[in-house]
Motif scaffolding. Sequence first.
Motif, PDB file in Angstrom:
ATOM      1  N   VAL A  18       0.863  -1.181   0.000  1.00  0.00           N
ATOM      2  CA  VAL A  18       0.000   0.000   0.000  1.00  0.00           C
ATOM      3  C   VAL A  18       0.897   1.228   0.000  1.00  0.00           C
ATOM      4  N   ASP A  19       0.832   2.036  -1.061  1.00  0.00           N
ATOM      5  CA  ASP A  19       1.596   3.280  -1.122  1.00  0.00           C
ATOM      6  C   ASP A  19       0.638   4.426  -0.814  1.00  0.00           C
ATOM      7  N   GLY A  20       0.718   4.900   0.415  1.00  0.00           N
ATOM      8  CA  GLY A  20      -0.254   5.880   0.904  1.00  0.00           C
ATOM      9  C   GLY A  20      -0.053   7.270   0.348  1.00  0.00           C
ATOM     10  N   GLY A  23      -1.115   6.753  -3.525  1.00  0.00           N
ATOM     11  CA  GLY A  23      -2.463   6.213  -3.704  1.00  0.00           C
ATOM     12  C   GLY A  23      -2.456   4.996  -4.612  1.00  0.00           C
ATOM     13  N   ARG A  24      -1.495   4.075  -4.327  1.00  0.00           N
ATOM     14  CA  ARG A  24      -1.367   2.880  -5.176  1.00  0.00           C
ATOM     15  C   ARG A  24      -1.450   1.621  -4.333  1.00  0.00           C
ATOM     16  N   HIS A 170      -4.687  -5.971   1.712  1.00  0.00           N
ATOM     17  CA  HIS A 170      -4.352  -4.548   1.833  1.00  0.00           C
ATOM     18  C   HIS A 170      -3.306  -4.341   2.920  1.00  0.00           C
ATOM     19  N   HIS A 244      -8.064   7.723   6.370  1.00  0.00           N
ATOM     20  CA  HIS A 244      -7.375   6.429   6.350  1.00  0.00           C
ATOM     21  C   HIS A 244      -6.051   6.575   7.076  1.00  0.00           C
ATOM     22  N   TYR A 247      -3.400   6.116   3.654  1.00  0.00           N
ATOM     23  CA  TYR A 247      -3.550   6.997   2.483  1.00  0.00           C
ATOM     24  C   TYR A 247      -3.622   8.456   2.909  1.00  0.00           C
ATOM     25  N   ARG A 248      -2.825   9.278   2.223  1.00  0.00           N
ATOM     26  CA  ARG A 248      -2.916  10.730   2.404  1.00  0.00           C
ATOM     27  C   ARG A 248      -3.538  11.357   1.159  1.00  0.00           C
ATOM     28  N   ARG A 250      -6.489  10.086  -2.288  1.00  0.00           N
ATOM     29  CA  ARG A 250      -7.652   9.204  -2.494  1.00  0.00           C
ATOM     30  C   ARG A 250      -7.244   7.746  -2.392  1.00  0.00           C
ATOM     31  N   ASP A 251      -8.024   6.981  -1.702  1.00  0.00           N
ATOM     32  CA  ASP A 251      -7.839   5.525  -1.646  1.00  0.00           C
ATOM     33  C   ASP A 251      -8.122   4.991  -3.056  1.00  0.00           C
ATOM     34  N   ASN A 301     -12.289   6.917   1.373  1.00  0.00           N
ATOM     35  CA  ASN A 301     -11.694   5.577   1.490  1.00  0.00           C
ATOM     36  C   ASN A 301     -12.591   4.539   0.807  1.00  0.00           C
TER      37      ASN A 301
END
Length: 361
Positions: A18-20, A23-24, A170, A244, A247-248, A250-251, A301
């Motif tokens: 998860v790349d917060g 958003g990936r 996730h 979230h 995520y900083r 959009r999810d 999210n």
Amino acid sequence: MIDGLEGVIAANTVLSDVDGLAGRLIIRGYSLDDLAGRTRFEDVAHLLFDGFFDDMPSDLTRALGEARVAVFAETVAIDAGLLKLTPVEAMRALTARLPDGDGLGAALKLLAAPAVFIPAVVRAQAGQSLVPPDATLRHSADILRMLRGRPASEAEAEALDAYLVTVSDHGLNASTFAARVVASTQAGLTSAVLAGVSALKGPLHGGAPGPVIDMLDGIGRPENARAWLEAALDRGERLMGFGHRVYRVRDPRADVLKAAVRRMSEGSNVLPGRVAFAEAVETAALTILRDRKPDRPLDINVEFYTALLLEALAFPPATFTGVFAMGRVAGWIAHAREQLVGGRLIRPASRYIGPRPRQAA
Ligand code: ACO
């Protein structure tokens, strides 16, 4: 001391990343965008399980179908006590009837369990007769058939597959971490999955989409959104489906699900209006959250459009967390196996901040 273990790396995994900031989401080497909408749930479960079981067939469709039939035959006996529980609590109680094991047979029954139990509980609670599984169908189509008692359309099965694939894994989310902790004690896969279900059901994790529907119903019309959302925040409430830990931005799962709802809405008289209304609420919520929390990026999210998609598929809101479990169970099982084959007992430390023993007088 790190509050909520934020940023702590507690496992190595080959399963998902998860790349917060970007958003990936990557699931076993594939970007979510390449999987969702193009892959069936059983294929993603195969991808997640690959290398963690010795005797994996090349395709899980038939084996998963047979597992649904076996779970239904051996485990679904719904008594009066279960009827008083919420669907996710009843599903958890039924899952606890499966014996612990570590092999593929146990894993497939657990993969099938939420998919079999949630429709059975919903129908029993509504006083309807249960619909047994059909091993020849794809998993998503059979879930919808068991729930509604009629065959699902191709578009509906595809939409549910898009959802189940999207939520299949996730990173080290709260329920997956709980499952890994239990797996690390060698308690067995059923115990690990039960830990996952228990962590998932909270509203800060997988319990949010039901309340998203309550929020949309409370708002009622787009022009009410701003006042309703401001009032909720003034009462100290959180807006469900927003924010979230990682995520900083959009999810990415939100847009995958929004696209799936849009695909479903083609040819529907009602759904486009519902989607437009949800988008208006989303826009109002994002504006308000930006104004109120300028220092904390709070974006949409996965749960917001989950609510719309599952509603469109006629799942009652009380089942939404259970449907989430139908997908995430693949990740729990894969993480439990990964923990078991490559990890040690998880046993962190705590800092004692209570009183020291008093000196005896
Ligand atoms: N609405 C309003 N304010 C929020 C929201 C929200 N949805 N989310 C976070 N905030 C605020 C908090 O009040 C806090 O403000 P403060 O610093 O002024 O007290 C700040 O943002 C940071 O909040 P934390 O609780 O530290 O953030 P955390 O990373 O622990 O929370 C969480 C993440 C639990 C998802 C949170 O955003 C939330 O409660 N969202 C609503 C529930 C939800 O949608 N859950 C599903 C998450 S997705 C999933 O698990 C599958």
